[in-house]
Design an enzyme around this catalytic site. Structure first.
Site, PDB file in Angstrom:
ATOM      1  N   ARG A   4      -1.793 -14.284   3.980  1.00  0.00           N
ATOM      2  CA  ARG A   4      -2.515 -13.675   5.108  1.00  0.00           C
ATOM      3  C   ARG A   4      -1.728 -13.864   6.407  1.00  0.00           C
ATOM      4  NH1 ARG A   4      -6.818 -10.271   4.115  1.00  0.00           N
ATOM      5  NH2 ARG A   4      -7.699 -10.869   6.126  1.00  0.00           N
ATOM      6  N   ARG A  22       2.715  -6.802   9.412  1.00  0.00           N
ATOM      7  CA  ARG A  22       2.015  -5.775  10.187  1.00  0.00           C
ATOM      8  C   ARG A  22       2.497  -5.745  11.632  1.00  0.00           C
ATOM      9  NH1 ARG A  22      -3.837  -7.279   7.470  1.00  0.00           N
ATOM     10  NH2 ARG A  22      -3.853  -5.708   5.813  1.00  0.00           N
ATOM     11  N   TYR A  54     -12.285  -2.507  -3.325  1.00  0.00           N
ATOM     12  CA  TYR A  54     -12.859  -2.512  -1.971  1.00  0.00           C
ATOM     13  C   TYR A  54     -14.385  -2.505  -1.995  1.00  0.00           C
ATOM     14  CZ  TYR A  54      -8.338  -1.936   0.417  1.00  0.00           C
ATOM     15  OH  TYR A  54      -7.078  -2.128   0.925  1.00  0.00           O
ATOM     16  N   GLU A 104      -9.776 -10.086  -7.647  1.00  0.00           N
ATOM     17  CA  GLU A 104      -8.772  -9.034  -7.481  1.00  0.00           C
ATOM     18  C   GLU A 104      -7.611  -9.206  -8.474  1.00  0.00           C
ATOM     19  OE1 GLU A 104      -7.783  -9.249  -3.335  1.00  0.00           O
ATOM     20  OE2 GLU A 104      -9.772  -8.583  -2.710  1.00  0.00           O
ATOM     21  N   THR A 132      -5.535  -7.811  10.460  1.00  0.00           N
ATOM     22  CA  THR A 132      -5.843  -6.468   9.946  1.00  0.00           C
ATOM     23  C   THR A 132      -5.404  -5.348  10.891  1.00  0.00           C
ATOM     24  OG1 THR A 132      -7.768  -7.476   8.880  1.00  0.00           O
ATOM     25  CG2 THR A 132      -7.736  -5.076   9.010  1.00  0.00           C
ATOM     26  N   PHE A 178     -15.502   3.584   7.482  1.00  0.00           N
ATOM     27  CA  PHE A 178     -14.102   3.829   7.122  1.00  0.00           C
ATOM     28  C   PHE A 178     -13.860   3.821   5.617  1.00  0.00           C
ATOM     29  CE2 PHE A 178     -14.612  -0.754   7.904  1.00  0.00           C
ATOM     30  CZ  PHE A 178     -14.066  -1.305   6.758  1.00  0.00           C
ATOM     31  N   ASN A 194      -1.850  -0.044   7.416  1.00  0.00           N
ATOM     32  CA  ASN A 194      -1.404  -1.416   7.695  1.00  0.00           C
ATOM     33  C   ASN A 194      -0.602  -2.059   6.557  1.00  0.00           C
ATOM     34  OD1 ASN A 194      -3.517  -2.049   5.988  1.00  0.00           O
ATOM     35  ND2 ASN A 194      -4.736  -3.111   7.527  1.00  0.00           N
ATOM     36  N   HIS A 239      -1.866  -5.492   1.478  1.00  0.00           N
ATOM     37  CA  HIS A 239      -3.136  -6.167   1.207  1.00  0.00           C
ATOM     38  C   HIS A 239      -2.860  -7.569   0.697  1.00  0.00           C
ATOM     39  CE1 HIS A 239      -7.158  -7.021  -0.370  1.00  0.00           C
ATOM     40  NE2 HIS A 239      -6.517  -7.553  -1.403  1.00  0.00           N
ATOM     41  N   LYS A 285       0.839  -1.202   0.000  1.00  0.00           N
ATOM     42  CA  LYS A 285       0.000   0.000   0.000  1.00  0.00           C
ATOM     43  C   LYS A 285       0.879   1.259   0.000  1.00  0.00           C
ATOM     44  CE  LYS A 285      -3.908  -2.259   2.357  1.00  0.00           C
ATOM     45  NZ  LYS A 285      -4.718  -2.271   3.612  1.00  0.00           N
TER      46      LYS A 285
END
Ligand code: DAT
Ligand code: MG
Length: 149
Positions: free
Chosen positions: A85, A102, A49, A126, A91, A57, A112, A115, A9
């Protein structure tokens, strides 16, 4: 064989963590299939998203993910979705285990860093949002037999 979409990100790019994040996925034993450095449009962010449209948010999330360039990647391997993950951490960085991306580099949910697709269906959706089929590279990794039985 699973494929999963990973984004470094804008905070990860700005903080100089592109290499760190790629390094962790590469060393873990996943296989890189595609990679691009790009600026996400608000349109792409909205599609990416779409599951979060309407949540409080959401506007901030779209502002954040479009606030600077990202690195988009496709990584492949058996259980690639769960492996990514787990390598990312949960998250909320406060709850992310040390040793995860993270848990080692982030402190807030809105920054964070990374993704990773959360399931087989979202991964397929995606990957196709970010990559055309011909942008994914078929290649043989010589180390394969030392990574997978
Ligand atoms: P993940 O990125 O771990 O897959 P998610 O898909 O539930 O998490 O949410 C996407 C992103 O939206 C997440 O990385 C950060 C943001 N987000 C999620 N829940 C949030 C919340 N309660 N408050 C603020 N931002 C949130
Ligand atoms: Mg998600």
């Amino acid at each position: 064989m699973e494929q999963t979409l990973v984004l470094v990100k804008p905070d990860g790019v700005q903080r100089g963590l592109i290499g760190e994040i790629i390094h962790r996925l590469e060393r873990r034993g996943l296989k890189l299939k595609g990679l691009k450095f790009m600026q996400m449009t608000r349109e792409l962010a909205g599609a990416h998203y779409e599951a979060h449209v309407g949540k409080p948010f959401y506007p901030g999330l779209v502002d954040y993910i479009t606030s600077g360039p990202v690195v988009a990647m496709v990584w492949e391997g058996n259980s690639a979705i769960q492996i990514v993950r787990n390598t990312m951490g949960v998250t909320k960085p406060v709850e992310a285990a040390p040793g995860t991306i993270r848990g080692d580099f982030a402190v807030e949910i809105g920054r964070n860093l990374v993704h990773g697709s959360d399931g087989v269906e979202s991964a397929a959706r995606e990957v196709s949002l970010f990559f055309a089929p011909e942008e994914l590279v078929d290649w043989q990794r010589d180390a394969e037999r030392w990574i997978r039985e």
